[in-house]
Enzyme design. Structure first.
Site, mmCIF file in Angstrom:
data_model
loop_
_atom_site.group_PDB
_atom_site.id
_atom_site.type_symbol
_atom_site.label_atom_id
_atom_site.label_comp_id
_atom_site.label_asym_id
_atom_site.label_seq_id
_atom_site.Cartn_x
_atom_site.Cartn_y
_atom_site.Cartn_z
ATOM 1 N N PRO A 199 14.649 9.619 -20.898
ATOM 2 C CA PRO A 199 15.078 10.720 -21.903
ATOM 3 C C PRO A 199 15.136 12.018 -21.491
ATOM 4 O O PRO A 199 13.990 12.458 -20.855
ATOM 5 C CB PRO A 199 14.007 10.305 -22.917
ATOM 6 N N GLY A 200 15.900 12.787 -21.729
ATOM 7 C CA GLY A 200 16.051 14.152 -21.374
ATOM 8 C C GLY A 200 16.617 14.714 -19.997
ATOM 9 O O GLY A 200 16.620 15.599 -19.561
ATOM 10 N N GLU A 420 -15.982 19.447 -17.995
ATOM 11 C CA GLU A 420 -14.967 20.014 -17.235
ATOM 12 C C GLU A 420 -15.232 20.540 -15.561
ATOM 13 O O GLU A 420 -14.570 20.166 -14.802
ATOM 14 C CB GLU A 420 -14.212 21.171 -17.792
#
Length: 640
Positions: A199-200, A420
């Site tokens: 898609p796209g 993180e």
């Protein structure tokens, strides 16, 4: 309403206006209405000079020149005429008024014309106002929208990033422009072209560009527009669409999302959807049946070619399959330049730099990136879009919008910082892993923090060592929490990390043949739905003993990567603390600051965005509970 109906109504209105104007032009002197008794008394007084007697009215002139009008009573007045004569009144008899021939013709024809116009109007309304309408009389009419030669402004200059696909379809333009050139050698124009891509990627844009270059009519329709709740409607619409196309030959028919109507026949419980199969059968016949459709090229687009019926894909129907891939780094640069034409761009914007930091982006993603950057510039009341806005737009698309209003306690913020930092340090030190680009503990989207990695180049495959490194970095966040808070203090923030790591390890064993014990065998069958023509019950693909062996092998990969990641963090505990402190101070640290920390130094203050180095990340790990994408490797950033 069509042109005929509009003309009829217009002439009726004109005729009515002319009739009213002609009637009003017959000007007469001002006339005074008087009672009959007053009229008789004035006659007797000698004030009436002339009387014009009609069937029900009497008009006349006074001696002083004034005009009058009176209505005769229904009773017969035998004294009227003697009275008028005795008083020297000039009596004039009026003939009954007769209408002219044209007036009589107009008044007699007008009702018929009005009834005819109303009938035509309601018939048009029942038919939905023409093709593509929703009236009850248009069930069997095609809903295809016709764009004329002059309506399509799109050309190949507006399509970028898919050069190979453009070259494949360039021949279609030559076919449509000069079919005799190929027919002299016995060549036939292709019946159909199937565009396959994610898609796209620009399948619809490429089809419009073909029509724009060839200067031929373009019929556009979606696959879902064929099928309705009434039996036979889809097949009728297919016939009608090709009948319209024959009238405008040579032309292009573009069917978007053809998998909605072109799925394999015989699928589904109880024999499948008969109406959809009838529609597909009619499409097959129209594309290559007894009746030829010369000069009509059918272009279809889908991102699910695996579910299409084999009869649809054979030569003679869809002769060619054109793959429209995701653009590479040069393609992304060209796509960005196309979309930047519509936006005032500052001199510091470098499309090549942006393209390097957006691997896995489709053409639609890049168009969204330019649009988001323009919106950021508009919010800041800027006249030009600079590199700063593009950096912000990339961060928003890849990591999600910032949620600075979200209130986090210092304890949870510190835990997110360690989480993180664990991802970043392990990802920085394991082999064949994308370099760490940015680490942030600002909540974005559904993630409490994000660690982004910058790929150095487009990757189309990944080695076993690289996959193991990815699993190690995914467990870095959980291990950092365990080292700082103890096992009892570990949070649920690593749930998505665990899910993705387990998926990778199982795919290595069952899908990619990366297990020495089980060898290069596929133990995992592709999941298929019943309506795609798959069997109701899948046969057993492995024994229970093999399933147990797979579980043990997956567990061994996980344990090995988990141990490696733990050893890396234990050996770099000082850097873990240093990075967590930097995150608590700056909230977001970049590649230069990470380099300082890995060298054992206190990180420098954050630089301006212009000095932070190239690109943006294409893979990320975050602290939060958010589902990941379908593909465990490849594609843009996955925040979680």
């Amino acid at each position: 309403m069509n042109d005929m109906t509009k003309n009829i109504v217009l002439w009726l209105v004109i005729a009515g206006v002319l009739y009213v104007v002609a009637s009003s032009l017959s000007t007469q002197p001002a006339t005074t209405d008087v009672p009959y008794s007053t009229f008789i008394s004035r006659v007797e007084d000698g004030k009436v000079q002339e009387a014009k007697i009609g069937e029900s009215t009497i008009t006349g002139t006074y001696s002083d020149g004034g005009q009058f009008r009176t209505v005769k009573p229904p009773t017969l007045d035998t004294n009227l005429m003697p009275t008028l004569i005795q008083n020297d009144v000039n009596v004039v008899g009026l003939e009954p008024q007769r209408q002219g021939f044209l007036t009589q013709l107009f008044l007699s024809v007008l009702p018929i014309l009005l009834i005819l116009a109303i009938f035509i109007f309601f018939m048009r309304q029942m038919q939905g106002g023409g093709r593509g309408g929703g009236g009850p009389m248009t069930f069997g009419k095609s809903k295809a929208k016709l764009l004329g030669e002059d309506q399509i402004k799109t050309t190949f200059a507006d399509v970028a990033g898919v050069e190979e696909a453009k070259e494949e379809v360039q021949e279609l333009v030559e076919f449509l422009r000069d079919p005799a050139k190929f027919q002299r050698l016995g060549g036939k124009i292709p019946r159909g072209v199937l565009m396959v891509g994610s898609p796209g990627t620009g399948k619809t844009l490429l089809a419009k560009a073909i029509a724009g270059e060839a200067k031929v009519p373009f019929f556009s329709i979606s696959g879902s527009d064929f099928v309705e709740m009434f039996v036979g409607v889809g097949a009728s619409r297919v016939r009608d669409m090709f009948e319209q196309a024959k009238k405008h030959s040579p032309c292009i028919i573009f069917i978007d999302e053809i998998d909605a109507v072109g799925r394999s026949r015989g699928a589904g419980v109880g024999g499948g959807h008969d109406e959809r199969e009838q529609t597909l059968n009619q499409l097959l016949v129209e594309m290559d049946g007894f009746d030829g459709n010369e000069g009509i090229i059918v272009i279809a687009a889908t991102n699910r070619p695996d579910v299409l019926d084999p009869a649809l894909l054979r030569p003679g129907r869809f002769d060619r399959q054109v793959t429209v891939p995701l653009p590479d780094i040069r393609g992304r640069e060209h796509v960005l330049k196309v979309h930047m034409r519509q936006v005032p761009i500052s001199d510091d914007v470098e499309p090549a730099l942006i393209a390097r930091g957006t691997p896995g982006f489709s053409g639609a993603d890049l168009a969204n990136l330019v649009n988001e950057a323009a919106l950021f510039a508009a919010r800041a009341n800027k006249r030009m879009v600079s590199m700063e806005e593009f950096e912000k737009a990339k961060d928003k698309i890849l990591m999600g919008a910032e949620r600075r209003s979200m209130v986090m306690s210092e304890k949870e913020k510190l835990n997110t910082a360690y989480h993180e930092a664990g991802h970043a340090i392990v990802g920085r030190l394991v082999p064949e892993h994308d370099p760490v680009y940015k680490v942030s503990i600002i909540p974005r989207g559904r993630a409490l923090g994000v660690t982004m990695y910058l790929p150095e180049e487009d990757r189309y495959s990944q080695s076993k060592r690289g996959l193991e490194s990815s699993i190690c970095s995914l467990y870095g966040g959980r291990l950092a929490e365990e080292m700082t808070l103890g096992f009892d203090g570990v949070t649920t923030g690593a749930s998505n990390d665990i899910e993705r790591a387990t998926k990778l390890a199982r795919a290595m064993v069952t899908k990619w043949g990366l297990s020495e014990k089980l060898g290069p065998l596929a133990y995992e069958e592709e999941e298929g739905e019943v309506f795609l023509g798959k069997q109701m019950s899948q046969r057993k693909s492995m024994s229970e003993q093999t399933a147990e062996e797979i579980d043990r092998e997956v567990r061994a990969i996980i344990d090995s990567c988990y141990g490696r990641a733990k050893q890396i963090l234990e050996d770099n505990r000082d850097k873990l603390d240093l990075m967590a402190d930097a995150l608590m101070q700056y909230e977001t640290i970049d590649a230069n600051q990470i380099e300082d920390i890995m060298g054992g130094h206190k990180p420098r203050p954050p630089k301006d965005w212009r000095d932070q180095g190239p690109g943006n990340g294409a893979a990320a790990s975050g602290d939060g509970d958010q589902p990941s994408g379908d593909d465990p490797i490849g594609g843009p950033a996955n925040t979680h």
